[in-house]
Design an enzyme around this catalytic site. Structure first.
Site: not given
Ligand code: PEP
Ligand code: MG
Length: 571
Positions: A191, A432, A456, A503
Protein backbone atom coordinates in the site's frame (compact mmCIF):
# COMPACT_ATOMS: atom_id res chain seq x y z
CA UNK A 1 21.60 1.82 -7.05
CA UNK A 2 18.95 -0.48 -8.46
CA UNK A 3 15.57 -1.03 -6.87
CA UNK A 4 12.06 -1.90 -7.89
CA UNK A 5 10.40 0.80 -10.03
CA UNK A 6 7.12 1.89 -8.52
CA UNK A 7 6.17 5.12 -10.21
CA UNK A 8 7.65 6.59 -13.38
CA UNK A 9 9.26 9.89 -14.19
CA UNK A 10 12.59 11.49 -13.42
CA UNK A 11 13.42 13.67 -10.46
CA UNK A 12 16.66 15.51 -9.78
CA UNK A 13 17.10 17.01 -6.36
CA UNK A 14 18.75 16.89 -2.98
CA UNK A 15 18.38 13.97 -0.63
CA UNK A 16 16.35 14.41 2.51
CA UNK A 17 16.82 11.50 4.89
CA UNK A 18 13.84 10.34 6.89
CA UNK A 19 14.21 7.93 9.74
CA UNK A 20 11.85 5.77 11.65
CA UNK A 21 12.42 5.03 15.26
CA UNK A 22 12.34 1.24 15.16
CA UNK A 23 15.15 1.21 12.68
CA UNK A 24 18.66 2.22 12.08
CA UNK A 25 19.54 3.45 15.53
CA UNK A 26 23.31 3.25 15.49
CA UNK A 27 25.12 1.36 18.22
CA UNK A 28 28.80 1.89 18.96
CA UNK A 29 31.05 1.44 21.99
CA UNK A 30 32.68 4.41 23.71
CA UNK A 31 36.00 4.87 25.43
CA UNK A 32 35.71 5.79 29.08
CA UNK A 33 37.03 9.27 28.31
CA UNK A 34 34.24 9.89 25.81
CA UNK A 35 31.44 9.28 28.31
CA UNK A 36 31.10 12.82 29.76
CA UNK A 37 30.89 14.23 26.25
CA UNK A 38 28.24 11.67 25.28
CA UNK A 39 26.16 12.50 28.33
CA UNK A 40 26.39 16.17 27.48
CA UNK A 41 25.26 15.36 23.93
CA UNK A 42 22.28 13.44 25.30
CA UNK A 43 21.35 16.28 27.68
CA UNK A 44 21.58 18.79 24.86
CA UNK A 45 19.24 16.68 22.72
CA UNK A 46 16.71 16.43 25.56
CA UNK A 47 16.83 20.20 26.04
CA UNK A 48 16.55 20.89 22.32
CA UNK A 49 13.53 18.59 22.06
CA UNK A 50 11.91 20.20 25.06
CA UNK A 51 12.36 23.61 23.45
CA UNK A 52 10.97 22.29 20.19
CA UNK A 53 7.81 20.99 21.93
CA UNK A 54 7.34 24.21 23.83
CA UNK A 55 7.78 26.16 20.63
CA UNK A 56 5.16 24.01 18.94
CA UNK A 57 2.76 24.60 21.80
CA UNK A 58 3.26 28.34 21.50
CA UNK A 59 2.46 28.25 17.79
CA UNK A 60 -0.42 25.81 17.48
CA UNK A 61 -2.03 26.37 14.07
CA UNK A 62 -5.62 27.63 14.25
CA UNK A 63 -6.81 24.61 12.25
CA UNK A 64 -5.21 22.04 14.59
CA UNK A 65 -7.59 19.68 16.40
CA UNK A 66 -8.55 20.72 19.93
CA UNK A 67 -6.67 17.86 21.56
CA UNK A 68 -3.38 18.93 19.98
CA UNK A 69 -2.60 21.14 22.93
CA UNK A 70 -3.18 18.31 25.40
CA UNK A 71 -0.96 15.98 23.39
CA UNK A 72 1.88 18.45 23.42
CA UNK A 73 1.53 18.79 27.19
CA UNK A 74 1.60 15.05 27.52
CA UNK A 75 4.72 14.80 25.35
CA UNK A 76 6.45 17.46 27.44
CA UNK A 77 5.52 15.51 30.55
CA UNK A 78 6.86 12.24 29.14
CA UNK A 79 10.09 13.89 28.06
CA UNK A 80 10.60 15.53 31.46
CA UNK A 81 10.18 12.25 33.30
CA UNK A 82 13.51 10.89 34.57
CA UNK A 83 12.82 7.45 33.08
CA UNK A 84 13.44 9.03 29.68
CA UNK A 85 15.55 12.03 30.46
CA UNK A 86 17.87 10.53 33.12
CA UNK A 87 18.00 6.70 33.00
CA UNK A 88 19.63 6.60 29.53
CA UNK A 89 22.57 8.52 31.06
CA UNK A 90 23.10 5.65 33.50
CA UNK A 91 23.07 3.24 30.58
CA UNK A 92 25.63 5.31 28.68
CA UNK A 93 27.89 5.12 31.72
CA UNK A 94 27.28 1.49 32.63
CA UNK A 95 27.43 0.03 29.14
CA UNK A 96 29.70 2.62 27.53
CA UNK A 97 27.40 2.94 24.56
CA UNK A 98 26.28 5.89 22.46
CA UNK A 99 23.31 8.01 23.50
CA UNK A 100 20.99 6.85 20.69
CA UNK A 101 21.43 3.22 21.67
CA UNK A 102 20.96 3.92 25.36
CA UNK A 103 17.75 5.81 24.64
CA UNK A 104 16.46 3.09 22.34
CA UNK A 105 17.10 0.42 25.00
CA UNK A 106 15.32 2.47 27.64
CA UNK A 107 12.39 3.00 25.28
CA UNK A 108 12.14 -0.74 24.59
CA UNK A 109 12.06 -1.58 28.27
CA UNK A 110 9.43 1.11 28.90
CA UNK A 111 7.29 -0.17 26.05
CA UNK A 112 7.48 -3.69 27.45
CA UNK A 113 6.10 -2.37 30.74
CA UNK A 114 3.26 -0.63 28.90
CA UNK A 115 2.27 -3.98 27.39
CA UNK A 116 1.42 -5.25 30.84
CA UNK A 117 -0.94 -2.38 31.65
CA UNK A 118 -4.59 -3.44 31.72
CA UNK A 119 -6.09 -0.01 31.12
CA UNK A 120 -6.62 0.51 27.37
CA UNK A 121 -6.13 4.26 27.49
CA UNK A 122 -2.85 4.07 29.37
CA UNK A 123 -1.59 1.23 27.21
CA UNK A 124 -2.22 3.32 24.11
CA UNK A 125 0.12 6.00 25.46
CA UNK A 126 2.90 3.76 24.16
CA UNK A 127 2.61 5.58 20.87
CA UNK A 128 3.27 8.87 22.63
CA UNK A 129 6.45 7.53 24.20
CA UNK A 130 7.60 6.40 20.76
CA UNK A 131 6.89 9.81 19.26
CA UNK A 132 8.78 11.60 21.99
CA UNK A 133 11.76 9.28 21.59
CA UNK A 134 11.64 9.86 17.83
CA UNK A 135 12.04 13.56 18.42
CA UNK A 136 15.03 13.10 20.69
CA UNK A 137 16.62 10.70 18.23
CA UNK A 138 16.14 13.23 15.48
CA UNK A 139 17.96 15.76 17.51
CA UNK A 140 20.78 13.30 18.28
CA UNK A 141 21.10 12.09 14.71
CA UNK A 142 20.78 15.55 13.24
CA UNK A 143 18.12 14.74 10.66
CA UNK A 144 14.37 14.76 10.36
CA UNK A 145 12.00 12.06 11.43
CA UNK A 146 8.68 11.40 9.88
CA UNK A 147 6.44 13.18 12.27
CA UNK A 148 8.38 16.37 12.63
CA UNK A 149 7.75 19.34 10.40
CA UNK A 150 9.54 22.67 10.58
CA UNK A 151 12.58 23.84 8.72
CA UNK A 152 13.75 20.34 7.88
CA UNK A 153 10.50 19.47 6.12
CA UNK A 154 10.76 18.51 2.46
CA UNK A 155 10.87 21.04 -0.34
CA UNK A 156 9.67 20.81 -3.89
CA UNK A 157 13.00 19.46 -5.04
CA UNK A 158 13.63 17.16 -2.09
CA UNK A 159 14.12 13.49 -2.68
CA UNK A 160 12.89 11.61 0.38
CA UNK A 161 15.13 8.73 1.33
CA UNK A 162 13.76 6.31 3.93
CA UNK A 163 14.42 2.82 5.13
CA UNK A 164 10.75 1.98 5.27
CA UNK A 165 7.45 3.85 5.19
CA UNK A 166 4.05 2.61 6.26
CA UNK A 167 0.89 3.48 4.31
CA UNK A 168 -0.03 5.74 7.23
CA UNK A 169 3.31 7.56 6.83
CA UNK A 170 2.61 8.04 3.15
CA UNK A 171 -0.70 9.67 3.94
CA UNK A 172 1.19 12.37 5.82
CA UNK A 173 3.26 13.05 2.72
CA UNK A 174 0.16 13.63 0.66
CA UNK A 175 -0.02 17.04 2.31
CA UNK A 176 3.54 17.98 1.44
CA UNK A 177 5.25 18.50 -1.83
CA UNK A 178 8.48 16.89 -2.81
CA UNK A 179 10.06 15.53 -5.95
CA UNK A 180 10.51 11.80 -5.43
CA UNK A 181 10.88 9.15 -2.80
CA UNK A 182 12.95 6.03 -2.47
CA UNK A 183 12.99 3.34 0.22
CA UNK A 184 15.17 0.40 1.14
CA UNK A 185 12.33 -2.05 1.61
CA UNK A 186 8.80 -2.58 0.32
CA UNK A 187 7.05 -4.56 -2.39
CA UNK A 188 5.70 -3.25 -5.67
CA UNK A 189 2.03 -3.58 -4.71
CA UNK A 190 2.40 -2.72 -1.04
CA UNK A 191 0.00 0.00 0.00
CA UNK A 192 2.98 2.27 0.50
CA UNK A 193 3.91 1.82 -3.16
CA UNK A 194 0.31 2.27 -4.26
CA UNK A 195 0.11 5.56 -2.40
CA UNK A 196 3.40 6.64 -3.89
CA UNK A 197 1.87 6.10 -7.31
CA UNK A 198 -1.06 8.26 -6.31
CA UNK A 199 1.32 11.10 -5.52
CA UNK A 200 2.34 10.97 -9.13
CA UNK A 201 6.04 11.42 -8.45
CA UNK A 202 8.90 9.07 -9.30
CA UNK A 203 9.43 6.44 -6.64
CA UNK A 204 11.45 3.32 -6.10
CA UNK A 205 11.35 0.66 -3.37
CA UNK A 206 13.64 -2.23 -2.41
CA UNK A 207 16.90 -0.27 -2.81
CA UNK A 208 18.28 -2.06 0.27
CA UNK A 209 21.05 0.40 1.21
CA UNK A 210 19.82 3.82 0.09
CA UNK A 211 19.29 5.13 3.62
CA UNK A 212 22.76 4.18 4.74
CA UNK A 213 24.65 5.15 1.58
CA UNK A 214 23.01 8.43 0.64
CA UNK A 215 23.86 11.48 2.75
CA UNK A 216 21.65 14.43 3.60
CA UNK A 217 21.58 17.08 0.83
CA UNK A 218 23.52 14.96 -1.65
CA UNK A 219 22.50 15.46 -5.28
CA UNK A 220 20.42 12.52 -6.46
CA UNK A 221 18.73 11.47 -9.71
CA UNK A 222 15.71 9.18 -9.39
CA UNK A 223 14.61 7.39 -12.52
CA UNK A 224 11.29 5.98 -11.39
CA UNK A 225 10.64 4.14 -14.65
CA UNK A 226 13.86 2.15 -14.58
CA UNK A 227 14.12 1.85 -10.79
CA UNK A 228 17.54 3.53 -10.77
CA UNK A 229 19.01 6.01 -8.31
CA UNK A 230 22.18 7.88 -9.23
CA UNK A 231 24.01 9.63 -6.42
CA UNK A 232 26.34 12.55 -7.15
CA UNK A 233 26.06 12.32 -10.94
CA UNK A 234 28.74 13.90 -13.11
CA UNK A 235 27.90 16.68 -15.56
CA UNK A 236 27.26 14.44 -18.59
CA UNK A 237 24.92 12.14 -16.70
CA UNK A 238 23.11 15.10 -15.21
CA UNK A 239 22.62 16.70 -18.64
CA UNK A 240 21.32 13.43 -20.08
CA UNK A 241 18.77 13.05 -17.30
CA UNK A 242 17.65 16.66 -17.54
CA UNK A 243 16.88 15.99 -21.19
CA UNK A 244 14.97 12.80 -20.37
CA UNK A 245 13.11 14.69 -17.67
CA UNK A 246 11.86 17.34 -20.08
CA UNK A 247 10.86 14.67 -22.60
CA UNK A 248 8.82 12.94 -19.89
CA UNK A 249 7.14 16.22 -18.94
CA UNK A 250 6.32 16.92 -22.56
CA UNK A 251 4.66 13.50 -22.91
CA UNK A 252 2.60 14.17 -19.81
CA UNK A 253 1.45 17.50 -21.15
CA UNK A 254 0.43 15.91 -24.44
CA UNK A 255 -1.61 13.28 -22.64
CA UNK A 256 -3.67 15.95 -20.93
CA UNK A 257 -5.39 16.61 -24.25
CA UNK A 258 -7.14 13.24 -23.87
CA UNK A 259 -8.90 14.22 -20.66
CA UNK A 260 -12.36 14.65 -22.16
CA UNK A 261 -11.99 12.09 -24.96
CA UNK A 262 -14.21 9.04 -24.55
CA UNK A 263 -12.21 5.86 -24.04
CA UNK A 264 -13.32 3.95 -27.12
CA UNK A 265 -11.32 1.38 -29.03
CA UNK A 266 -10.70 1.74 -32.78
CA UNK A 267 -13.72 -0.50 -33.45
CA UNK A 268 -15.92 1.76 -31.33
CA UNK A 269 -16.26 -0.17 -28.07
CA UNK A 270 -16.57 2.02 -25.00
CA UNK A 271 -14.35 1.18 -22.02
CA UNK A 272 -15.05 2.59 -18.56
CA UNK A 273 -12.03 4.13 -16.89
CA UNK A 274 -12.61 4.64 -13.20
CA UNK A 275 -10.33 5.94 -10.48
CA UNK A 276 -9.08 4.56 -7.17
CA UNK A 277 -9.04 7.02 -4.28
CA UNK A 278 -8.03 7.02 -0.62
CA UNK A 279 -9.62 10.23 0.65
CA UNK A 280 -12.30 12.67 -0.52
CA UNK A 281 -9.59 15.22 -1.34
CA UNK A 282 -8.37 12.93 -4.14
CA UNK A 283 -11.41 13.89 -6.22
CA UNK A 284 -9.56 16.87 -7.71
CA UNK A 285 -7.11 14.43 -9.29
CA UNK A 286 -9.93 12.16 -10.43
CA UNK A 287 -11.52 15.03 -12.31
CA UNK A 288 -8.26 16.37 -13.68
CA UNK A 289 -7.72 13.01 -15.34
CA UNK A 290 -11.24 12.59 -16.69
CA UNK A 291 -12.32 9.43 -14.84
CA UNK A 292 -15.92 8.41 -15.45
CA UNK A 293 -16.44 7.15 -11.92
CA UNK A 294 -14.72 5.91 -8.80
CA UNK A 295 -14.09 2.21 -8.98
CA UNK A 296 -12.46 1.88 -5.58
CA UNK A 297 -12.67 4.20 -2.60
CA UNK A 298 -10.33 2.62 -0.05
CA UNK A 299 -12.42 3.79 2.90
CA UNK A 300 -10.00 2.49 5.53
CA UNK A 301 -7.73 5.47 4.90
CA UNK A 302 -10.25 7.60 6.76
CA UNK A 303 -9.26 5.54 9.80
CA UNK A 304 -5.47 5.90 9.63
CA UNK A 305 -3.20 8.44 11.34
CA UNK A 306 -5.64 9.26 14.10
CA UNK A 307 -6.19 8.20 17.65
CA UNK A 308 -9.99 7.97 17.53
CA UNK A 309 -12.16 6.24 14.94
CA UNK A 310 -14.37 8.24 12.60
CA UNK A 311 -17.96 7.72 13.68
CA UNK A 312 -21.02 7.29 11.49
CA UNK A 313 -21.61 11.02 11.04
CA UNK A 314 -18.05 11.82 10.03
CA UNK A 315 -18.00 8.93 7.57
CA UNK A 316 -21.39 9.92 6.18
CA UNK A 317 -20.12 13.43 5.46
CA UNK A 318 -17.04 12.08 3.71
CA UNK A 319 -19.01 9.61 1.56
CA UNK A 320 -21.70 12.17 0.77
CA UNK A 321 -19.07 14.67 -0.31
CA UNK A 322 -17.57 12.17 -2.76
CA UNK A 323 -21.01 11.17 -4.07
CA UNK A 324 -22.04 14.78 -4.58
CA UNK A 325 -18.80 15.91 -6.12
CA UNK A 326 -18.96 13.10 -8.66
CA UNK A 327 -22.35 14.42 -9.86
CA UNK A 328 -24.13 11.15 -10.46
CA UNK A 329 -21.13 9.22 -11.75
CA UNK A 330 -20.69 5.88 -9.94
CA UNK A 331 -18.78 5.89 -6.66
CA UNK A 332 -17.75 2.45 -5.43
CA UNK A 333 -17.08 2.54 -1.70
CA UNK A 334 -15.14 -0.42 -0.43
CA UNK A 335 -15.98 -1.27 3.15
CA UNK A 336 -13.13 -1.20 5.63
CA UNK A 337 -10.06 -3.16 4.59
CA UNK A 338 -8.08 -2.70 7.77
CA UNK A 339 -5.48 -5.19 8.91
CA UNK A 340 -2.34 -6.51 7.19
CA UNK A 341 -0.22 -3.44 6.34
CA UNK A 342 -2.99 -0.97 7.25
CA UNK A 343 -3.15 -1.00 11.02
CA UNK A 344 -4.89 1.52 13.23
CA UNK A 345 -2.78 4.03 15.12
CA UNK A 346 -1.10 2.34 18.08
CA UNK A 347 -2.42 -1.09 16.99
CA UNK A 348 -1.22 -3.89 19.21
CA UNK A 349 -1.05 -7.64 19.07
CA UNK A 350 -0.64 -7.65 15.31
CA UNK A 351 -0.66 -11.32 14.40
CA UNK A 352 2.37 -13.06 12.95
CA UNK A 353 0.76 -13.28 9.50
CA UNK A 354 -1.53 -10.27 9.39
CA UNK A 355 -2.27 -10.66 5.66
CA UNK A 356 -3.81 -14.05 6.49
CA UNK A 357 -5.41 -12.80 9.67
CA UNK A 358 -8.37 -10.77 10.77
CA UNK A 359 -8.37 -8.40 7.82
CA UNK A 360 -11.05 -6.59 5.79
CA UNK A 361 -14.48 -8.29 5.84
CA UNK A 362 -13.27 -10.76 8.47
CA UNK A 363 -12.45 -7.91 10.81
CA UNK A 364 -15.74 -6.13 10.05
CA UNK A 365 -17.78 -9.23 10.81
CA UNK A 366 -15.84 -9.68 14.03
CA UNK A 367 -16.54 -6.05 14.99
CA UNK A 368 -20.20 -5.64 14.04
CA UNK A 369 -20.53 -2.27 15.75
CA UNK A 370 -17.77 -0.78 13.66
CA UNK A 371 -19.25 -2.32 10.53
CA UNK A 372 -22.76 -1.25 11.39
CA UNK A 373 -21.68 2.40 11.66
CA UNK A 374 -19.93 2.24 8.31
CA UNK A 375 -22.81 0.55 6.52
CA UNK A 376 -25.21 3.15 7.90
CA UNK A 377 -22.94 5.97 6.76
CA UNK A 378 -22.62 4.50 3.25
CA UNK A 379 -26.35 3.86 2.91
CA UNK A 380 -27.21 7.35 4.12
CA UNK A 381 -24.77 8.83 1.59
CA UNK A 382 -26.31 6.70 -1.19
CA UNK A 383 -29.21 9.12 -1.25
CA UNK A 384 -26.92 11.85 -2.58
CA UNK A 385 -25.36 10.18 -5.60
CA UNK A 386 -24.73 6.86 -7.29
CA UNK A 387 -23.02 4.80 -4.62
CA UNK A 388 -22.06 1.15 -4.97
CA UNK A 389 -20.92 -0.96 -2.05
CA UNK A 390 -17.91 -3.23 -2.41
CA UNK A 391 -16.89 -5.95 0.05
CA UNK A 392 -13.17 -6.76 0.30
CA UNK A 393 -11.51 -10.15 0.84
CA UNK A 394 -14.55 -12.35 0.39
CA UNK A 395 -13.57 -15.98 0.61
CA UNK A 396 -16.84 -17.74 1.26
CA UNK A 397 -20.54 -17.27 0.66
CA UNK A 398 -21.07 -17.35 4.41
CA UNK A 399 -19.28 -14.01 4.74
CA UNK A 400 -21.44 -12.56 2.01
CA UNK A 401 -24.60 -13.86 3.65
CA UNK A 402 -23.58 -12.45 7.01
CA UNK A 403 -22.87 -9.08 5.40
CA UNK A 404 -26.23 -9.05 3.63
CA UNK A 405 -27.90 -9.95 6.91
CA UNK A 406 -26.23 -7.01 8.65
CA UNK A 407 -27.09 -4.76 5.74
CA UNK A 408 -30.77 -5.71 5.97
CA UNK A 409 -30.60 -4.82 9.63
CA UNK A 410 -29.07 -1.43 8.84
CA UNK A 411 -31.68 -0.74 6.17
CA UNK A 412 -34.40 -1.55 8.69
CA UNK A 413 -32.91 0.87 11.21
CA UNK A 414 -32.87 3.63 8.57
CA UNK A 415 -36.44 2.85 7.56
CA UNK A 416 -37.48 3.08 11.19
CA UNK A 417 -35.94 6.53 11.41
CA UNK A 418 -37.28 7.64 8.02
CA UNK A 419 -33.80 8.30 6.73
CA UNK A 420 -33.61 8.14 2.94
CA UNK A 421 -31.16 5.83 1.13
CA UNK A 422 -30.90 3.99 -2.17
CA UNK A 423 -32.82 0.78 -1.49
CA UNK A 424 -31.30 -0.78 -4.63
CA UNK A 425 -27.70 0.06 -3.82
CA UNK A 426 -25.59 -2.40 -5.84
CA UNK A 427 -23.52 -4.82 -3.75
CA UNK A 428 -20.28 -6.07 -5.21
CA UNK A 429 -17.49 -8.30 -4.04
CA UNK A 430 -13.77 -8.10 -4.44
CA UNK A 431 -12.28 -11.16 -6.02
CA UNK A 432 -8.82 -11.10 -4.51
CA UNK A 433 -8.42 -14.46 -2.83
CA UNK A 434 -7.80 -17.47 -5.10
CA UNK A 435 -10.71 -19.28 -3.42
CA UNK A 436 -13.04 -16.49 -4.47
CA UNK A 437 -11.70 -16.47 -8.03
CA UNK A 438 -12.16 -20.22 -8.33
CA UNK A 439 -15.69 -19.78 -6.97
CA UNK A 440 -16.41 -16.70 -9.10
CA UNK A 441 -19.36 -18.51 -10.71
CA UNK A 442 -20.94 -18.81 -7.26
CA UNK A 443 -20.25 -15.20 -6.21
CA UNK A 444 -21.45 -13.89 -9.58
CA UNK A 445 -24.88 -15.42 -8.90
CA UNK A 446 -25.24 -13.55 -5.62
CA UNK A 447 -23.67 -10.18 -6.34
CA UNK A 448 -24.46 -7.17 -8.52
CA UNK A 449 -20.88 -6.73 -9.68
CA UNK A 450 -17.37 -8.08 -9.20
CA UNK A 451 -14.10 -6.24 -8.83
CA UNK A 452 -10.83 -8.10 -9.21
CA UNK A 453 -8.18 -7.02 -6.72
CA UNK A 454 -5.12 -8.27 -8.52
CA UNK A 455 -2.73 -7.01 -5.86
CA UNK A 456 -4.00 -9.42 -3.28
CA UNK A 457 -4.93 -12.04 -5.83
CA UNK A 458 -1.28 -12.19 -6.90
CA UNK A 459 -0.05 -12.05 -3.31
CA UNK A 460 -2.21 -14.98 -2.26
CA UNK A 461 -1.89 -17.02 -5.46
CA UNK A 462 1.88 -16.83 -5.63
CA UNK A 463 2.31 -16.76 -1.84
CA UNK A 464 4.40 -13.58 -1.89
CA UNK A 465 3.98 -10.97 0.81
CA UNK A 466 3.16 -7.70 -0.94
CA UNK A 467 5.23 -5.74 1.53
CA UNK A 468 8.33 -7.94 1.51
CA UNK A 469 10.99 -6.68 -0.86
CA UNK A 470 12.93 -9.94 -0.67
CA UNK A 471 10.19 -11.60 -2.74
CA UNK A 472 9.30 -8.56 -4.84
CA UNK A 473 11.03 -10.11 -7.86
CA UNK A 474 8.52 -12.98 -7.76
CA UNK A 475 5.57 -10.64 -8.30
CA UNK A 476 4.31 -11.72 -11.70
CA UNK A 477 0.97 -10.66 -13.15
CA UNK A 478 1.76 -12.85 -16.16
CA UNK A 479 2.03 -16.05 -14.15
CA UNK A 480 -0.26 -18.61 -15.87
CA UNK A 481 -2.22 -19.18 -12.66
CA UNK A 482 -2.89 -15.45 -12.24
CA UNK A 483 -4.02 -15.12 -15.86
CA UNK A 484 -6.33 -18.12 -15.48
CA UNK A 485 -7.94 -16.72 -12.33
CA UNK A 486 -8.45 -13.25 -13.79
CA UNK A 487 -9.81 -14.60 -17.06
CA UNK A 488 -12.10 -17.10 -15.30
CA UNK A 489 -13.55 -14.35 -13.08
CA UNK A 490 -14.27 -12.13 -16.10
CA UNK A 491 -15.97 -15.06 -17.87
CA UNK A 492 -18.13 -15.86 -14.85
CA UNK A 493 -19.28 -12.25 -14.54
CA UNK A 494 -20.08 -12.11 -18.26
CA UNK A 495 -22.04 -15.34 -18.03
CA UNK A 496 -24.02 -14.03 -15.08
CA UNK A 497 -24.58 -10.75 -16.92
CA UNK A 498 -23.00 -8.55 -14.24
CA UNK A 499 -20.25 -5.93 -14.61
CA UNK A 500 -16.70 -6.79 -13.64
CA UNK A 501 -13.71 -4.53 -13.24
CA UNK A 502 -10.07 -4.84 -12.29
CA UNK A 503 -9.10 -2.39 -9.56
CA UNK A 504 -5.66 -3.74 -8.62
CA UNK A 505 -2.44 -2.28 -9.98
CA UNK A 506 -2.71 -4.45 -13.11
CA UNK A 507 -5.47 -2.12 -14.31
CA UNK A 508 -3.10 0.86 -14.39
CA UNK A 509 -0.20 -0.97 -16.04
CA UNK A 510 -0.37 0.07 -19.67
CA UNK A 511 1.59 -3.02 -20.74
CA UNK A 512 -1.36 -5.13 -19.61
CA UNK A 513 -4.23 -3.00 -21.00
CA UNK A 514 -4.62 -5.01 -24.21
CA UNK A 515 -4.26 -8.31 -22.39
CA UNK A 516 -7.16 -7.41 -20.08
CA UNK A 517 -9.23 -6.05 -22.96
CA UNK A 518 -8.61 -9.30 -24.82
CA UNK A 519 -9.90 -11.25 -21.84
CA UNK A 520 -13.13 -9.28 -22.17
CA UNK A 521 -12.58 -6.62 -19.51
CA UNK A 522 -14.47 -3.38 -20.20
CA UNK A 523 -14.06 -1.62 -16.85
CA UNK A 524 -10.76 -0.60 -15.32
CA UNK A 525 -10.13 1.24 -12.07
CA UNK A 526 -6.74 2.71 -11.28
CA UNK A 527 -4.96 5.61 -9.69
CA UNK A 528 -5.83 8.79 -11.57
CA UNK A 529 -2.18 9.24 -12.51
CA UNK A 530 -2.36 6.27 -14.91
CA UNK A 531 -5.68 6.98 -16.47
CA UNK A 532 -4.64 8.98 -19.50
CA UNK A 533 -1.82 6.63 -20.46
CA UNK A 534 -4.21 3.69 -20.37
CA UNK A 535 -6.80 5.69 -22.29
CA UNK A 536 -4.26 6.44 -25.00
CA UNK A 537 -3.59 2.71 -25.36
CA UNK A 538 -7.32 1.95 -25.58
CA UNK A 539 -7.73 4.56 -28.31
CA UNK A 540 -5.02 2.78 -30.33
CA UNK A 541 -6.48 -0.70 -29.88
CA UNK A 542 -8.58 -2.72 -32.29
CA UNK A 543 -10.48 -5.23 -30.15
CA UNK A 544 -11.13 -7.96 -32.78
CA UNK A 545 -7.36 -8.42 -33.14
CA UNK A 546 -6.87 -9.35 -29.49
CA UNK A 547 -8.66 -12.60 -28.57
CA UNK A 548 -6.57 -15.01 -30.66
CA UNK A 549 -3.29 -13.83 -29.18
CA UNK A 550 -4.71 -13.52 -25.67
CA UNK A 551 -6.08 -17.06 -25.87
CA UNK A 552 -2.65 -18.23 -26.91
CA UNK A 553 -1.21 -16.45 -23.85
CA UNK A 554 -3.69 -18.25 -21.62
CA UNK A 555 -2.28 -21.53 -22.88
CA UNK A 556 1.36 -20.48 -22.72
CA UNK A 557 3.59 -22.27 -20.23
CA UNK A 558 7.03 -20.73 -20.71
CA UNK A 559 7.62 -17.28 -19.17
CA UNK A 560 9.85 -16.21 -22.09
CA UNK A 561 7.16 -17.08 -24.61
CA UNK A 562 4.61 -15.28 -22.50
CA UNK A 563 6.68 -12.10 -22.67
CA UNK A 564 7.16 -12.52 -26.41
CA UNK A 565 3.39 -12.85 -26.89
CA UNK A 566 2.80 -9.77 -24.75
CA UNK A 567 5.29 -7.78 -26.80
CA UNK A 568 3.45 -8.84 -29.97
CA UNK A 569 0.11 -7.88 -28.42
CA UNK A 570 1.45 -4.42 -27.62
CA UNK A 571 3.29 -3.89 -30.88
C1 PEP B 1 -6.16 -5.33 -4.57
O1 PEP B 1 -5.90 -6.12 -3.68
O2 PEP B 1 -5.83 -5.49 -5.75
C2 PEP B 1 -6.88 -4.07 -4.26
C3 PEP B 1 -7.30 -3.29 -5.22
O3 PEP B 1 -7.06 -3.73 -2.96
P1 PEP B 1 -5.86 -3.24 -2.02
O4 PEP B 1 -4.69 -2.93 -2.91
O5 PEP B 1 -6.35 -2.05 -1.30
O6 PEP B 1 -5.63 -4.42 -1.15
MG1 MG C 1 -6.86 -6.00 -1.78
Amino acid sequence: MHGVAVSGGIAIGHAHLISHVGLDVPQYPLLKAQIPEEIARFEAAIQATLQELKELRRNIPAKAPAEFDAFLDLHILILSDPTLSATPKDLIKAQRVNAEWALKQQMDSLLAKFDQIEDDYLRERKADVVQVVERVLKSLLGHATLHTAGPASPELTSILVAHDLSPADMMLFKQQQFAAFVTDVGGITSHTAILARSLNIPSIVALHHARSLIRERELVIVDGSQGIVIVNPDKTVLAEYRLRQSQWELEKQKLKRLKSTRATTLDGTLVELHANIELPDDIADVKANGATGIGLFRSEFLFLNRRDLPGEEEQFLAYRRVAEEMHGLPVTIRTLDLGADKQLFGAENVSANPALGLRAIRLCLAEPQLFHAQLRAILRASHYGKIKLLIPMLSSLTELNQTCHLLAHVKQSLDDENIPYDANIPIGGMIEIPAAALAAHIFAKHLDFLSIGTNDLIQYTLAIDRTDDSVAHLYDPLHPSVLQLVSYTIKCADKAGIPVSVCGEMAGDVKLTRLLLGMGLRQFSMHPAHLLTVKQQILRTNLPELPSLVNRMLKTEEPERMHAHLARLNA
